[in-house]
Design an enzyme around this catalytic site. Sequence first.
Site, PDB file in Angstrom:
ATOM      1  N   HIS A  26       0.811  -1.223   0.000  1.00 42.49           N
ATOM      2  CA  HIS A  26       0.000   0.000   0.000  1.00 42.49           C
ATOM      3  C   HIS A  26       0.846   1.276   0.000  1.00 42.49           C
ATOM      4  O   HIS A  26       0.863   2.011   0.990  1.00 42.49           O
ATOM      5  CB  HIS A  26      -0.915   0.013   1.239  1.00 42.49           C
ATOM      6  CG  HIS A  26      -1.772  -1.197   1.389  1.00 42.49           C
ATOM      7  ND1 HIS A  26      -2.277  -1.615   2.600  1.00 42.49           N
ATOM      8  CD2 HIS A  26      -2.233  -2.077   0.479  1.00 42.49           C
ATOM      9  CE1 HIS A  26      -3.008  -2.714   2.418  1.00 42.49           C
ATOM     10  NE2 HIS A  26      -2.980  -3.016   1.143  1.00 42.49           N
TER      11      HIS A  26
HETATM   12  C1  LIG Z   1      -0.937  -8.021  -4.266  1.00 45.77           C
HETATM   13  C2  LIG Z   1      -1.691  -6.802  -3.804  1.00 45.77           C
HETATM   14  C3  LIG Z   1      -2.851  -6.948  -3.057  1.00 45.77           C
HETATM   15  C4  LIG Z   1      -3.536  -5.815  -2.624  1.00 45.77           C
HETATM   16  N1  LIG Z   1      -4.731  -5.977  -1.964  1.00 45.77           N
HETATM   17  C5  LIG Z   1      -5.470  -4.897  -1.638  1.00 45.77           C
HETATM   18  C6  LIG Z   1      -6.757  -5.040  -1.063  1.00 45.77           C
HETATM   19  O1  LIG Z   1      -7.236  -6.153  -0.880  1.00 45.77           O
HETATM   20  N2  LIG Z   1      -7.439  -3.918  -0.741  1.00 45.77           N
HETATM   21  C7  LIG Z   1      -6.928  -2.668  -0.935  1.00 45.77           C
HETATM   22  O2  LIG Z   1      -7.573  -1.688  -0.557  1.00 45.77           O
HETATM   23  N3  LIG Z   1      -5.733  -2.492  -1.500  1.00 45.77           N
HETATM   24  C8  LIG Z   1      -5.008  -3.577  -1.895  1.00 45.77           C
HETATM   25  N4  LIG Z   1      -3.820  -3.404  -2.544  1.00 45.77           N
HETATM   26  C9  LIG Z   1      -3.396  -2.033  -2.858  1.00 45.77           C
HETATM   27  C10 LIG Z   1      -4.322  -1.332  -3.860  1.00 45.77           C
HETATM   28  O3  LIG Z   1      -4.640  -2.169  -4.937  1.00 45.77           O
HETATM   29  C11 LIG Z   1      -3.633  -0.050  -4.296  1.00 45.77           C
HETATM   30  O4  LIG Z   1      -3.436   0.738  -3.140  1.00 45.77           O
HETATM   31  C12 LIG Z   1      -4.444   0.771  -5.286  1.00 45.77           C
HETATM   32  O5  LIG Z   1      -4.790   0.033  -6.437  1.00 45.77           O
HETATM   33  C13 LIG Z   1      -3.623   1.993  -5.672  1.00 45.77           C
HETATM   34  O6  LIG Z   1      -4.363   2.793  -6.553  1.00 45.77           O
HETATM   35  P1  LIG Z   1      -3.632   3.933  -7.388  1.00 45.77           P
HETATM   36  O7  LIG Z   1      -4.651   4.592  -8.210  1.00 45.77           O
HETATM   37  O8  LIG Z   1      -2.794   4.728  -6.458  1.00 45.77           O
HETATM   38  O9  LIG Z   1      -2.566   3.143  -8.315  1.00 45.77           O
HETATM   39  P2  LIG Z   1      -2.677   1.818  -9.200  1.00 45.77           P
HETATM   40  O10 LIG Z   1      -3.953   1.090  -8.959  1.00 45.77           O
HETATM   41  O11 LIG Z   1      -1.412   1.097  -8.980  1.00 45.77           O
HETATM   42  O12 LIG Z   1      -2.734   2.386 -10.698  1.00 45.77           O
HETATM   43  C14 LIG Z   1      -1.700   3.153 -11.247  1.00 45.77           C
HETATM   44  C15 LIG Z   1      -1.632   2.858 -12.747  1.00 45.77           C
HETATM   45  O13 LIG Z   1      -0.847   3.886 -13.362  1.00 45.77           O
HETATM   46  C16 LIG Z   1      -0.065   3.297 -14.377  1.00 45.77           C
HETATM   47  N5  LIG Z   1       1.076   4.170 -14.655  1.00 45.77           N
HETATM   48  C17 LIG Z   1       2.170   4.410 -13.888  1.00 45.77           C
HETATM   49  N6  LIG Z   1       2.988   5.288 -14.491  1.00 45.77           N
HETATM   50  C18 LIG Z   1       2.406   5.618 -15.661  1.00 45.77           C
HETATM   51  C19 LIG Z   1       2.759   6.484 -16.729  1.00 45.77           C
HETATM   52  N7  LIG Z   1       3.891   7.225 -16.707  1.00 45.77           N
HETATM   53  N8  LIG Z   1       1.931   6.576 -17.819  1.00 45.77           N
HETATM   54  C20 LIG Z   1       0.778   5.850 -17.872  1.00 45.77           C
HETATM   55  N9  LIG Z   1       0.402   5.001 -16.884  1.00 45.77           N
HETATM   56  C21 LIG Z   1       1.196   4.900 -15.784  1.00 45.77           C
HETATM   57  C22 LIG Z   1       0.320   1.952 -13.792  1.00 45.77           C
HETATM   58  O14 LIG Z   1       0.733   1.061 -14.813  1.00 45.77           O
HETATM   59  C23 LIG Z   1      -0.945   1.537 -13.081  1.00 45.77           C
HETATM   60  O15 LIG Z   1      -1.776   0.755 -13.913  1.00 45.77           O
HETATM   61  C24 LIG Z   1      -3.067  -4.513  -2.948  1.00 45.77           C
HETATM   62  C25 LIG Z   1      -1.887  -4.370  -3.670  1.00 45.77           C
HETATM   63  C26 LIG Z   1      -1.200  -5.499  -4.098  1.00 45.77           C
HETATM   64  C27 LIG Z   1       0.077  -5.328  -4.878  1.00 45.77           C
END
Ligand SMILES: Cc1cc2nc3c(=O)[nH]c(=O)nc-3n(C[C@H](O)[C@H](O)[C@H](O)COP(=O)(O)OP(=O)(O)OC[C@H]3O[C@@H](n4cnc5c(N)ncnc54)[C@H](O)[C@@H]3O)c2cc1C
Length: 507
Positions: free
Chosen positions: A438
């Site tokens: 996270h």
């Molecule tokens: C194995 C695992 C299990 C988890 N289980 C849970 C759970 O059960 N419940 C929960 O609440 N959280 C869980 N999490 C964490 C949760 O999924 C994340 O906190 C959440 O998805 C983060 O959201 P975000 O929008 O910050 O980033 P992300 O969902 O990571 O999305 C960011 C996206 O941006 C893209 N990106 C990055 N740089 C660029 C760029 N320069 N240009 C274009 N695209 C780009 C990436 O490829 C990615 O697809 C888990 C994480 C993992 C790894």
Amino acid sequence: MIIQSKELSSDVSEKADVCVIGSGAGGAVMAKELSEGGHSVVVLEEGGYFTREDFNQKALDMFALLYRDFGLTAAVGMPAIPIPTGKCVGGTTVINSGTCFRVPDYILKSWEEDYDLEGLTSEALRPSFERVEEIINVAPVSLEVIGKNALVFKRGTEALGLKGAPIARNAKDCRGCGVCAFGCPADAKQAMHLTYIPLSSQLGAKIYANCRAEKILTEQGRVRGVEGVFLDQKTNKKTHKMKVEARVVILAASALYSPALLLRNKLANSSGQVGRNLRIHPASRVAALFDEEIEGWKGVPQSYYVDEYFEEGIMLEGIFTPPGYGATNLPFFGKQLKELMKDYRHFAAFGVMISDTSRGRVRVNRKGRPLITYRMKREDARKMAKGVAIISEIFFAAGAKKVFPYLPGLPEINSRQEVDKIRKRRAKATDFGMMAFHPMGTCRMGRNPRKSVVNSHCEAHDVANLFICDGSIFPSSLGVNPQLSIMGFATHTASYINANASRYFYT
Ligand SMILES: Cc1cc2nc3c(=O)[nH]c(=O)nc-3n(C[C@H](O)[C@H](O)[C@H](O)COP(=O)(O)OP(=O)(O)OC[C@H]3O[C@@H](n4cnc5c(N)ncnc54)[C@H](O)[C@@H]3O)c2cc1C
Ligand code: SF4
């Protein structure tokens, strides 16, 4: 419409009201909500587009397909801590466990006091959370698929009179096959590629997969658009260029990659806070051997939690990995590990996650690649040790023969009395085999532009019309899994932008 790099034969140029970078928890929600507000939206996602036909449940294949750097992203420090993240349409939601918690009320209150944030109360956020929960179908996991790993832990929890409950998840007709981390083969987990992305597409948004944003264009302190490149899915080589002219840019590339992009662009960082204050919820696990058969890989891997010690920053949550990948659940190597694996059916495992006060940092190296560092304070190591001790006690109360706390010099213990050996240790960070799932905090919210990167509407203090909407905005650890809070905050921010459309789109 989802367009992949393999479908293109030339460079692409787009004009839109909004360009969203990243299609995970934050980006997908922004794309749908702003499309619904009547704005034209283009989403750029660096990863590829995959569906359940691609999810073959084989760990190595799925690490290559759905995770960034084969899941080997890690924070450098003592010890190094792996922080796997998703890289695909839907982001990390495609490979997560589906656990859903709203940001706790007392955390919001602490932000009000410490960061002068106004208007972010549980009550103000409630409609946004309710909206998300309906769309992604959040409900407590059912007894049919909760799995024996959870039931055994529940038995021990209740025997000790502690507080626990089945976890609420974003799933529909889950069949408990246990491979959530490798993409749901049943389309049960309601990740972004099945919910918000198709909804935004129906509303007219264009989603470009295999497209990495590289430059955020600005003019006179205001965003103008984004430039990027398309990448070949197999070789990761650049194929074509992308340019999007947009009035509003939503940066939602996650708490590791949003700050990296800003640092590369030398943008939004007059406070010097971009990339700092990284929190990760460090996590560790404890396994236990029972006489009874458990077959922990059957059922939802993360289906039960114990929050008795939540206010101390300790949260216990289920964790189990399928046998093919299961050796990571057990201590020892070689022959000893082989012997233990014979009893894999009789093992249970549970995780401890701590609300960290320690901090890390995201920097970029000369090539522009992120360099993540994290240093765990003793105070957090003590919390981790306490969590390991509590899990061990719960397992013994549930009837375990042996417990494996994975501590140096203490790989296994054989009775509840021996748990004292964990409690009496002077715990330090290097005692634990940790992982973290996270990342948060690297573009934190706050009222003061000298101490924070975005304001309470998630708009960058330094750059007009640039919003950051992902895990990087939270000023402190949430203490609970963050995906629902990221989506709730994104919904809240999108309704603010929609309500102030004349300011952002027509001036
Ligand atoms: C194995 C695992 C299990 C988890 N289980 C849970 C759970 O059960 N419940 C929960 O609440 N959280 C869980 N999490 C964490 C949760 O999924 C994340 O906190 C959440 O998805 C983060 O959201 P975000 O929008 O910050 O980033 P992300 O969902 O990571 O999305 C960011 C996206 O941006 C893209 N990106 C990055 N740089 C660029 C760029 N320069 N240009 C274009 N695209 C780009 C990436 O490829 C990615 O697809 C888990 C994480 C993992 C790894
Ligand atoms: S346990 Fe449920 S949500 Fe997880 S992969 Fe299996 S069907 Fe999908």
